[in-house]
Motif scaffolding. Structure first.
Motif, PDB file in Angstrom:
ATOM      1  N   MET A   1       0.838  -1.205   0.000  1.00 48.58           N
ATOM      2  CA  MET A   1       0.000   0.000   0.000  1.00 48.58           C
ATOM      3  C   MET A   1       0.868   1.250   0.000  1.00 48.58           C
ATOM      4  SD  MET A   1      -3.186   0.757  -0.036  1.00 48.58           S
ATOM      5  CE  MET A   1      -4.117   2.265   0.054  1.00 48.58           C
ATOM      6  N   ALA A   2       1.885   1.274   0.900  1.00 49.68           N
ATOM      7  CA  ALA A   2       2.759   2.441   0.979  1.00 49.68           C
ATOM      8  C   ALA A   2       3.508   2.608  -0.337  1.00 49.68           C
ATOM      9  CB  ALA A   2       3.737   2.273   2.138  1.00 49.68           C
ATOM     10  N   ARG A   3       3.901   1.451  -0.910  1.00 49.44           N
ATOM     11  CA  ARG A   3       4.629   1.534  -2.176  1.00 49.44           C
ATOM     12  C   ARG A   3       3.743   2.086  -3.278  1.00 49.44           C
ATOM     13  NH1 ARG A   3       6.888  -3.945  -3.893  1.00 49.44           N
ATOM     14  NH2 ARG A   3       6.484  -3.105  -5.964  1.00 49.44           N
ATOM     15  N   PHE A   4       2.478   1.663  -3.237  1.00 47.95           N
ATOM     16  CA  PHE A   4       1.531   2.135  -4.233  1.00 47.95           C
ATOM     17  C   PHE A   4       1.381   3.652  -4.154  1.00 47.95           C
ATOM     18  CE2 PHE A   4      -2.819   3.315  -5.317  1.00 47.95           C
ATOM     19  CZ  PHE A   4      -2.910   2.823  -6.598  1.00 47.95           C
ATOM     20  N   GLY A   6       3.435   5.737  -2.781  1.00 56.79           N
ATOM     21  CA  GLY A   6       4.705   6.367  -3.132  1.00 56.79           C
ATOM     22  C   GLY A   6       4.860   6.502  -4.634  1.00 56.79           C
ATOM     23  N   ARG A   7       4.514   5.432  -5.352  1.00 51.55           N
ATOM     24  CA  ARG A   7       4.661   5.474  -6.796  1.00 51.55           C
ATOM     25  C   ARG A   7       3.711   6.487  -7.420  1.00 51.55           C
ATOM     26  NH1 ARG A   7       4.820  -0.330  -8.953  1.00 51.55           N
ATOM     27  NH2 ARG A   7       2.623   0.047  -9.318  1.00 51.55           N
ATOM     28  N   VAL A  13       4.347  14.160  -9.250  1.00 52.73           N
ATOM     29  CA  VAL A  13       5.367  15.194  -9.419  1.00 52.73           C
ATOM     30  C   VAL A  13       5.685  15.357 -10.906  1.00 52.73           C
ATOM     31  CG1 VAL A  13       7.774  15.777  -8.963  1.00 52.73           C
ATOM     32  CG2 VAL A  13       6.338  14.895  -7.127  1.00 52.73           C
ATOM     33  N   ALA A  14       5.781  14.229 -11.609  1.00 58.41           N
ATOM     34  CA  ALA A  14       6.072  14.293 -13.039  1.00 58.41           C
ATOM     35  C   ALA A  14       4.954  15.026 -13.779  1.00 58.41           C
ATOM     36  CB  ALA A  14       6.233  12.883 -13.596  1.00 58.41           C
ATOM     37  N   MET A  15       3.720  14.696 -13.409  1.00 60.91           N
ATOM     38  CA  MET A  15       2.587  15.353 -14.071  1.00 60.91           C
ATOM     39  C   MET A  15       2.566  16.836 -13.755  1.00 60.91           C
ATOM     40  SD  MET A  15      -0.732  12.940 -14.183  1.00 60.91           S
ATOM     41  CE  MET A  15      -0.886  12.597 -12.454  1.00 60.91           C
ATOM     42  N   LEU A 323      -6.866   5.485  -4.831  1.00 55.46           N
ATOM     43  CA  LEU A 323      -6.817   4.820  -3.531  1.00 55.46           C
ATOM     44  C   LEU A 323      -8.134   4.099  -3.262  1.00 55.46           C
ATOM     45  CD1 LEU A 323      -4.967   7.455  -1.327  1.00 55.46           C
ATOM     46  CD2 LEU A 323      -4.081   5.365  -2.344  1.00 55.46           C
ATOM     47  N   ALA A 324      -9.232   4.750  -3.635  1.00 53.70           N
ATOM     48  CA  ALA A 324     -10.540   4.128  -3.436  1.00 53.70           C
ATOM     49  C   ALA A 324     -10.642   2.851  -4.272  1.00 53.70           C
ATOM     50  CB  ALA A 324     -11.647   5.098  -3.810  1.00 53.70           C
ATOM     51  N   TYR A 325     -10.049   2.888  -5.449  1.00 54.19           N
ATOM     52  CA  TYR A 325     -10.020   1.704  -6.318  1.00 54.19           C
ATOM     53  C   TYR A 325      -9.368   0.538  -5.616  1.00 54.19           C
ATOM     54  CZ  TYR A 325     -11.429   2.055 -11.170  1.00 54.19           C
ATOM     55  OH  TYR A 325     -12.157   2.068 -12.312  1.00 54.19           O
ATOM     56  N   VAL A 326      -8.215   0.818  -5.007  1.00 52.30           N
ATOM     57  CA  VAL A 326      -7.479  -0.242  -4.315  1.00 52.30           C
ATOM     58  C   VAL A 326      -8.329  -0.812  -3.197  1.00 52.30           C
ATOM     59  CG1 VAL A 326      -5.436  -0.767  -2.970  1.00 52.30           C
ATOM     60  CG2 VAL A 326      -5.278   0.798  -4.892  1.00 52.30           C
ATOM     61  N   TRP A 327      -9.054   0.088  -2.525  1.00 53.64           N
ATOM     62  CA  TRP A 327      -9.894  -0.358  -1.423  1.00 53.64           C
ATOM     63  C   TRP A 327     -11.050  -1.216  -1.933  1.00 53.64           C
ATOM     64  CZ3 TRP A 327     -14.924   1.792  -0.213  1.00 53.64           C
ATOM     65  CH2 TRP A 327     -15.455   1.257   0.960  1.00 53.64           C
TER      66      TRP A 327
END
Lengths: 336, 353
Positions: A1-4, A6-7, A13-15, A323-327
């Motif tokens: 989750m944290a990695r997700f 973070g990515r 930032v790139a966007m 995040l909601a998707y992951v949930w």
């Protein structure tokens, strides 16, 4: 989750960098000379030149870009040529009003759109579904500003039920700023009269702003619910005696919510753009109105600031959607 | 723990458990009315194992689904006949009542383990929901609480020989293999105290090796729990392994109904004879297999009389005029063909060149 997360943040930032390049480019390809506008109609060429130097508009583009990026890192979004105000301070003043309007609108759209979509799917082609179809087709077809004007004409002018525009009536004083959201602040301080007044002022612009989003959420949710209800796992649930509301709400809706969620994220972005129209119609003191006024004056720094702010809000909203998707969907979770 | 095993009553005698009585089912489509089931009659006693075989589209799955009334109605509707189960006509009972029967007395093992589990809910969630639905049949004092339902769910998984049942409860369907998913679905079917297990092509979507395991599991559970089984399959081999009796369906009608051994040794109906000849043999001559020429009829406008007539090498003039009645040609061996009662006939099907 944290990695997700973070990515996602790295992507963000790139966007953001892309967005900054875009805002910068827009301001420099747009026609018009901000320096001569700022100097006024009677200015001599020397005065214009002086302003140009003052704002750094005479430097080469890469230098201007570098200074722009550096400035943003230090929280400097430049100054408005029109009012000579600091853009960041202006945005801080205007953004809460827009945030309040957009939040209420998206809440109305989601809280109304999902149940309406579910009910339409359950009573497919019944009277309720037909009614919801009328709402959703007109929501997609009717331009926001026109709807706003019609609501003003009918509800505010003819019927006199709700105020015509603005954020508060003359008789109300804004609540002590805590969050800068009038509804929340007045509620926190127990100022019921102010709360009622703020809500009354908010209702029409929020309706105008939420209507297209409401329409598409109903449509997507209805279609997805119909799809989900026809799936084999619903047969399994029914075959085991699960039925009625529970099956519908949990088993089908959780599946149907996945595409609906993507639509909500998308619509949130459109809504932020829509504030430009709705705020102008309802004289709502938010960043949309601020952007309109700055655009008319060819005042670039505020426009760049507003674009940046809307872009960032959109990105953050979509981060929340992700995040909601992951949930909601275990299949998107990475294996531990 | 009062498991489903406590229900092995003396119901094995007396009236059959399920009775399909001249059931007719139609489906309304844009092109017209499909006459999907045309007078399906058979019965199944308690603890009896019955298989229904037939080609795709013969109505075997529809028969299974109509028993639980899982077909969308409309467009489907019962056009006559009855399905009697434990004294009730399932074509007529109210949906609320039916919900108490589904899962509780009649359990379904569905066809495709890939799509019959909800992808966004954990195995534990889906299984405990089914367990929770089963509690309604119990007196209020004996219903399981939250922890009890979870324990029961783990027990059910253990019963279908899924390793680490506690851990599997946390898993989501996409994390399990096809065979494991099918076991989860079987566990769900055992959550109540079913008298009848309906298995709709339970192994079709599985690898051959897993097929064997799952069939063995079903067979074992049926023996241990004393369930009656209605097994739907297009695979005669699968059905013969599990079932004592076989019903052969063709185009929405029953053509033959016989004990497994009798049916395999002496098929009476020309269609059954064709089906059996089309099974490749491991030993013996390796020539081309005979097939049954033609295709299943269009159910919008089925053939008059016997529905198999257009493909039948033995068809005569009466076959076009009258629907053949079901007759008991031999004790316990029923067949719907105008050639019976009478000496067994042999239908020859061409070997394609």
């Amino acid at each position: 989750m944290a990695r997700f997360v973070g990515r996602r943040l790295v992507f963000l930032v790139a966007m953001l960098l892309g967005l900054l390049l875009l805002t910068f480019a827009i301001s420099h390809v747009a026609p018009g000379d901000p320096a001569s506008l700022a100097a006024g109609p009677d200015a001599t060429p020397e005065m214009v030149e002086q302003i140009r130097q003052e704002y750094g508009l005479d430097r080469p583009l890469p230098v201007q870009l570098g200074r722009y990026l550096l400035g943003i890192l230090q929280g400097d979004l430049g100054r408005s040529v029109r009012t000579n105000h600091d853009v960041l301070a202006d945005l801080a003043d205007f953004f809460p009003a827009t945030f309040e309007l957009v939040t209420v609108s998206i809440l109305i759209a989601v809280l109304l759109g999902i149940p309406l979509g579910v009910l339409s799917a359950l009573g497919r082609n019944g009277w309720f579904d037909q009614l919801a179809r009328v709402v959703s087709v007109s929501g997609v077809a009717i331009p926001m500003f026109w709807l706003g004007l019609m609501l003003q004409l009918l509800v505010a002018l003819d019927l006199g039920w709700l105020p015509l525009g603005g954020r508060l009536g003359l008789m109300s004083t804004p609540p002590e700023p805590i969050t800068h959201l009038y509804l929340l602040d007045s509620l926190l301080q127990g100022q019921w009269q102010v709360f009622g007044d703020a809500a009354a002022h908010l209702l029409l612009p929020a309706l105008a702003l939420c209507f297209p989003a409401l329409a598409s959420i109903i449509r997507v949710n209805r279609a997805e619910m119909i799809e989900a209800l026809g799936q084999d796992y619903i047969v399994t649930a029914r075959a085991h005696g699960l039925g009625g509301f529970r099956t519908v709400c949990l088993y089908a809706l959780k599946n149907a919510m996945l595409p609906t969620l993507a639509m909500i994220g998308l619509r949130f972005g459109w809504m932020l753009g829509g504030t430009v129209l709705v705020e102008s119609v309802f004289d709502w003191p938010g960043i949309g109105l601020y952007a309109t006024q700055s655009a008319i004056a060819q005042d670039f720094q505020p426009i760049m600031g507003v674009t940046l702010l809307i872009g960032i809000s959109f990105m953050l909203a979509n981060l929340l959607v992700d995040l909601a998707y992951v949930w909601l969907d275990p299949r998107t979770r990475e294996p531990a | 723990m009062s498991g489903p095993g406590t229900m092995n009553g003396p119901r094995a005698t007396g009236a059959p458990l399920v009775e399909f009585d001249d059931l007719k089912l139609e489906i309304e489509t844009f092109d017209g009315t499909l006459r999907v089931l045309d007078g399906v009659t058979f019965s199944l006693g308690a603890r009896e194992t019955l298989g229904i075989v037939g080609e795709t589209g013969c109505g075997k799955s529809v028969t299974a689904r109509s028993l639980l009334r899982l077909l969308p109605m409309p467009p489907a509707r019962f056009a006559g006949g009855a399905i009697r189960f434990e004294g009730e006509d399932l074509t007529k009972v109210r949906e609320r009542r039916l919900r108490r029967i589904r899962g509780q007395r009649i359990a379904l093992i569905p066809q495709d383990p890939m799509t019959y589990l909800n992808p966004v809910l954990s195995v534990g969630r889906q299984l405990t929901d089914v367990v929770a639905a089963r509690q309604k049949a119990r007196p209020p004092g004996q219903r399981l609480g939250r922890a009890g339902r979870r324990r029961r769910a783990a027990e059910l998984l253990a019963q279908v020989q899924l390793p680490h049942p506690e851990r599997q409860l946390e898993a989501y369907p996409h994390e399990l293999s096809g065979g494991m998913r099918q076991r989860v679905l079987i566990a769900m079917a055992l959550a109540g105290e079913p008298a009848l297990l309906v298995a709709d092509e339970p192994t079709t979507a599985l690898d051959v090796t897993i097929q064997g395991q799952v069939l063995r599991l079903i067979h074992e559970l049926v023996e241990r729990l004393g369930l009656a089984v209605l097994l739907i399959s297009h695979d005669l081999g699968v059905v013969a392994k599990v079932c004592r009796r076989i019903v052969v369906m063709y185009a929405g009608t029953i053509v033959e109904d016989a004990p497994t051994a009798a049916l395999l040794a002496r098929p009476l109906h020309p269609y059954t004879q064709g089906l059996l000849k089309a099974i490749p043999k491991l030993h013996g001559d390796s020539g081309r297999l005979p097939g049954i020429p033609g295709a299943i009829p269009n159910l919008l406008d089925p053939p008059s009389g016997c529905r198999f007539r257009p493909r039948c090498p033995l068809a005569t003039e009466i076959c076009a005029r009258e629907k053949p009645p079901v007759v008991e040609a031999e004790p316990g061996h029923r067949v719907a063909c105008h050639r019976y009662p009478g000496p067994p006939v042999e239908a020859d099907f061409e070997v394609p060149r």
